[in-house]
Scaffold this motif. Structure first.
Motif, PDB file in Angstrom:
ATOM      1  N   LYS A   1      10.825  -5.683   7.792  1.00  0.00           N
ATOM      2  CA  LYS A   1       9.319  -5.263   8.046  1.00  0.00           C
ATOM      3  C   LYS A   1       9.071  -5.261   9.402  1.00  0.00           C
ATOM      4  N   LEU A   2       8.553  -4.154   9.907  1.00  0.00           N
ATOM      5  CA  LEU A   2       8.238  -3.841  11.193  1.00  0.00           C
ATOM      6  C   LEU A   2       6.612  -4.098  11.486  1.00  0.00           C
ATOM      7  N   GLU A   3       6.244  -5.378  12.007  1.00  0.00           N
ATOM      8  CA  GLU A   3       4.716  -5.554  11.811  1.00  0.00           C
ATOM      9  C   GLU A   3       4.001  -5.302  13.150  1.00  0.00           C
ATOM     10  N   GLU A   4       4.567  -4.632  14.012  1.00  0.00           N
ATOM     11  CA  GLU A   4       3.558  -4.704  15.427  1.00  0.00           C
ATOM     12  C   GLU A   4       2.570  -3.613  15.408  1.00  0.00           C
ATOM     13  N   HIS A   5       2.401  -2.944  14.340  1.00  0.00           N
ATOM     14  CA  HIS A   5       1.065  -2.078  14.526  1.00  0.00           C
ATOM     15  C   HIS A   5      -0.128  -2.720  13.818  1.00  0.00           C
TER      16      HIS A   5
ATOM     17  N   ASP B   1       0.964  -1.260  -0.021  1.00  0.00           N
ATOM     18  CA  ASP B   1      -0.098  -0.037  -0.081  1.00  0.00           C
ATOM     19  C   ASP B   1       0.750   1.372  -0.048  1.00  0.00           C
ATOM     20  N   THR B   2       0.306   2.499  -0.140  1.00  0.00           N
ATOM     21  CA  THR B   2       0.997   3.456  -0.202  1.00  0.00           C
ATOM     22  C   THR B   2       1.989   3.972   0.742  1.00  0.00           C
ATOM     23  N   ILE B   3       3.171   4.685   0.445  1.00  0.00           N
ATOM     24  CA  ILE B   3       4.302   5.017   1.498  1.00  0.00           C
ATOM     25  C   ILE B   3       3.796   6.352   1.855  1.00  0.00           C
ATOM     26  N   GLU B   4       3.596   6.230   3.363  1.00  0.00           N
ATOM     27  CA  GLU B   4       2.863   7.714   3.693  1.00  0.00           C
ATOM     28  C   GLU B   4       4.124   8.366   4.661  1.00  0.00           C
ATOM     29  N   ALA B   5       5.096   8.074   4.797  1.00  0.00           N
ATOM     30  CA  ALA B   5       5.999   8.711   5.686  1.00  0.00           C
ATOM     31  C   ALA B   5       7.547   8.297   5.182  1.00  0.00           C
ATOM     32  N   LEU B   6       8.633   9.056   5.580  1.00  0.00           N
ATOM     33  CA  LEU B   6       9.867   8.664   5.465  1.00  0.00           C
ATOM     34  C   LEU B   6      10.696   9.478   6.353  1.00  0.00           C
ATOM     35  N   ALA B   7      11.666   8.883   6.815  1.00  0.00           N
ATOM     36  CA  ALA B   7      13.023   9.677   7.545  1.00  0.00           C
ATOM     37  C   ALA B   7      14.148   9.142   7.496  1.00  0.00           C
ATOM     38  N   PHE B   8      15.267   9.798   7.420  1.00  0.00           N
ATOM     39  CA  PHE B   8      16.765   9.328   7.359  1.00  0.00           C
ATOM     40  C   PHE B   8      17.098   9.471   8.968  1.00  0.00           C
ATOM     41  N   ALA B   9      18.104   8.633   9.308  1.00  0.00           N
ATOM     42  CA  ALA B   9      18.788   8.891  10.491  1.00  0.00           C
ATOM     43  C   ALA B   9      19.667  10.036  10.044  1.00  0.00           C
ATOM     44  N   ARG B  10      19.988  10.711  11.319  1.00  0.00           N
ATOM     45  CA  ARG B  10      20.742  12.093  11.167  1.00  0.00           C
ATOM     46  C   ARG B  10      21.926  12.141  10.425  1.00  0.00           C
ATOM     47  N   ASP B  11      22.716  10.909  10.364  1.00  0.00           N
ATOM     48  CA  ASP B  11      23.946  10.939   9.432  1.00  0.00           C
ATOM     49  C   ASP B  11      23.569  10.136   8.156  1.00  0.00           C
ATOM     50  N   GLY B  12      22.499   9.777   7.871  1.00  0.00           N
ATOM     51  CA  GLY B  12      22.039   9.626   6.681  1.00  0.00           C
ATOM     52  C   GLY B  12      22.300   8.131   6.323  1.00  0.00           C
ATOM     53  N   SER B  13      22.701   7.374   7.329  1.00  0.00           N
ATOM     54  CA  SER B  13      22.874   5.794   7.170  1.00  0.00           C
ATOM     55  C   SER B  13      21.951   4.939   7.006  1.00  0.00           C
ATOM     56  N   SER B  14      20.919   5.212   7.810  1.00  0.00           N
ATOM     57  CA  SER B  14      19.563   4.549   7.673  1.00  0.00           C
ATOM     58  C   SER B  14      18.285   5.041   7.344  1.00  0.00           C
ATOM     59  N   LEU B  15      17.378   4.433   7.024  1.00  0.00           N
ATOM     60  CA  LEU B  15      16.180   4.970   6.375  1.00  0.00           C
ATOM     61  C   LEU B  15      14.923   4.239   6.961  1.00  0.00           C
ATOM     62  N   LEU B  16      13.764   4.880   7.346  1.00  0.00           N
ATOM     63  CA  LEU B  16      12.523   4.315   7.543  1.00  0.00           C
ATOM     64  C   LEU B  16      11.409   4.793   6.724  1.00  0.00           C
ATOM     65  N   SER B  17      10.609   3.995   6.638  1.00  0.00           N
ATOM     66  CA  SER B  17       9.350   4.109   5.737  1.00  0.00           C
ATOM     67  C   SER B  17       8.145   3.943   6.377  1.00  0.00           C
TER      68      SER B  17
ATOM     69  N   SER C   1       3.890   2.642   5.746  1.00  0.00           N
ATOM     70  CA  SER C   1       3.083   2.380   4.792  1.00  0.00           C
ATOM     71  C   SER C   1       1.573   2.089   5.101  1.00  0.00           C
ATOM     72  N   PHE C   2       0.695   2.287   4.460  1.00  0.00           N
ATOM     73  CA  PHE C   2      -0.714   1.966   4.672  1.00  0.00           C
ATOM     74  C   PHE C   2      -1.067   0.397   4.738  1.00  0.00           C
ATOM     75  N   ASP C   3      -0.082  -0.454   4.580  1.00  0.00           N
ATOM     76  CA  ASP C   3      -0.272  -1.805   4.847  1.00  0.00           C
ATOM     77  C   ASP C   3      -0.109  -2.247   6.058  1.00  0.00           C
ATOM     78  N   SER C   4      -0.193  -1.401   7.092  1.00  0.00           N
ATOM     79  CA  SER C   4       0.021  -1.501   8.413  1.00  0.00           C
ATOM     80  C   SER C   4       1.479  -2.075   8.915  1.00  0.00           C
ATOM     81  N   LYS C   5       2.270  -1.595   7.910  1.00  0.00           N
ATOM     82  CA  LYS C   5       3.756  -2.029   8.290  1.00  0.00           C
ATOM     83  C   LYS C   5       4.627  -0.675   8.254  1.00  0.00           C
ATOM     84  N   ALA C   6       5.810  -0.689   8.912  1.00  0.00           N
ATOM     85  CA  ALA C   6       6.859   0.332   8.936  1.00  0.00           C
ATOM     86  C   ALA C   6       8.203  -0.705   8.293  1.00  0.00           C
ATOM     87  N   ARG C   7       8.953  -0.191   7.484  1.00  0.00           N
ATOM     88  CA  ARG C   7      10.032  -0.687   7.100  1.00  0.00           C
ATOM     89  C   ARG C   7      11.702   0.019   7.469  1.00  0.00           C
TER      90      ARG C   7
END
Length: 312
Positions: free
Chosen positions: A152-156, A116-132, A134-140
């Motif tokens: 996949k982060l499937e706790e929500h 499902d659609t990607i609704e939010a994104l964030a980089f770590a301060r040093d740019g080494s990592s990324l979070l997304s 999604s409306f599929d009830s998962k973060a990555r």
């Protein structure tokens, strides 16, 4: 009916409200996402089928990215200022995440797709990592930004709509969803260590304070919430606390952004207002009433002096 879309640039630190500017997005439809460059000289706007990079000095278009078939739902500038993470997708069908290389437009890095659609994104301060999110009830969680496979982060139990990294390196990050929950994750173990359930509506935004232990979340219940996390080094356990709630918008907070210096926040609401807040104590700095429709997205320049808000 042709829709004309405007991005409102709101000068918010000691400058009269009359000095706001409206930047036309050239009739490409609603704007769903905004992000400022790390140097504050440019910002990018996401709409259906494209992302447009603007020069803040004269509102001209610096670049247009069109290798997207659906609406751009989320954007995040990499700290190097040379890459932009672009989240899009078709509701209920697909979610796409790619990295737009501003120095080489034809060089695109695609990430593992969502359902499902990607609704939010964030980089770590040093740019080494990324979070997304999604409306599929998962973060990555992508431990290595330039390696396109994540966990996949499937706790929500609802559509995930907000993500943020602590400024402390490899410490914690947070996710928020329409299940009204905010979850705190251990960066290294990638497991949930604290849950917050104070919000009475879905979570629409998250951002950390400079201390790296406290953060703010916005909700469709109209409030801003301040939470904090403690870590006991001896016992190696986390604990959480809620320490402030402020009523921000009638009808719900629909847009949220925080300046890179973590001094100011911007919110947009169903009440068609844009407000600037102090991060440390929640004090209201400015209010803008120029928008005539609810806001889909809002962002602040790195120094917190310029806010951008957009919608339909």
């Amino acid at each position: 009916m042709k829709v004309r879309v405007l991005i409102a640039l709101l000068l918010c630190c000691g400058i009269p409200a009359a000095l706001t500017a409206q930047v036309p997005s050239q009739g490409h439809g609603a704007i769903y996402a905004l992000a400022f460059s790390p140097d504050g000289k440019q910002f990018v706007a996401g709409m259906h089928g494209r992302a447009m990079l603007y020069n803040l000095s004269d509102w001209t278009v610096a670049a247009t990215f069109t290798k997207i078939e659906s609406a751009v739902r989320s954007l995040a500038f990499h700290p190097d200022g040379k890459h932009v993470a672009v989240g899009s997708g078709i509701a209920g069908k697909s979610g796409d995440l790619l990295l737009w290389d501003l120095t080489s437009p034809d060089k695109i890095r695609w990430y593992s797709p969502a359902r499902d659609t990607i609704e939010a994104l964030a980089f770590a301060r040093d740019g080494s990592s990324l979070l997304s999110a999604s409306f599929d009830s998962k973060a990555r969680f992508y431990p290595q930004t330039f390696f396109a496979y994540g966990n996949k982060l499937e706790e929500h139990n609802g559509r995930v709509t907000a993500v943020a990294f602590s400024p402390k390196p490899q410490y914690i990050f947070v996710t928020g969803a329409m299940d009204k929950m905010v979850k705190v994750w251990d960066f290294r173990k990638t497991n949930v260590v604290v849950n917050f359930d104070q919000a009475a509506g879905g979570i629409t935004g998250l951002g950390f304070l400079s201390n790296g232990d406290q953060f703010v979340g916005s909700s469709l219940d109209g409030n801003l919430y301040w939470w904090g996390v403690n870590y006991d080094q001896r016992k190696r356990i986390y604990s959480g606390y809620h320490f402030r709630t402020i009523a921000a918008h009638e009808g719900g907070v629909t847009a949220f952004g925080m300046s890179a210096n973590q001094q100011r926040m911007v919110t947009g609401g169903s009440d068609k207002k844009v407000r600037i807040w102090k991060v440390d104590d929640g004090g209201l700095v400015r209010e803008f009433t120029e928008p005539d429709l609810p806001l889909y997205c809002a962002a602040l320049s790195p120094d917190g002096k310029i806010a951008a808000a957009a919608g339909r």
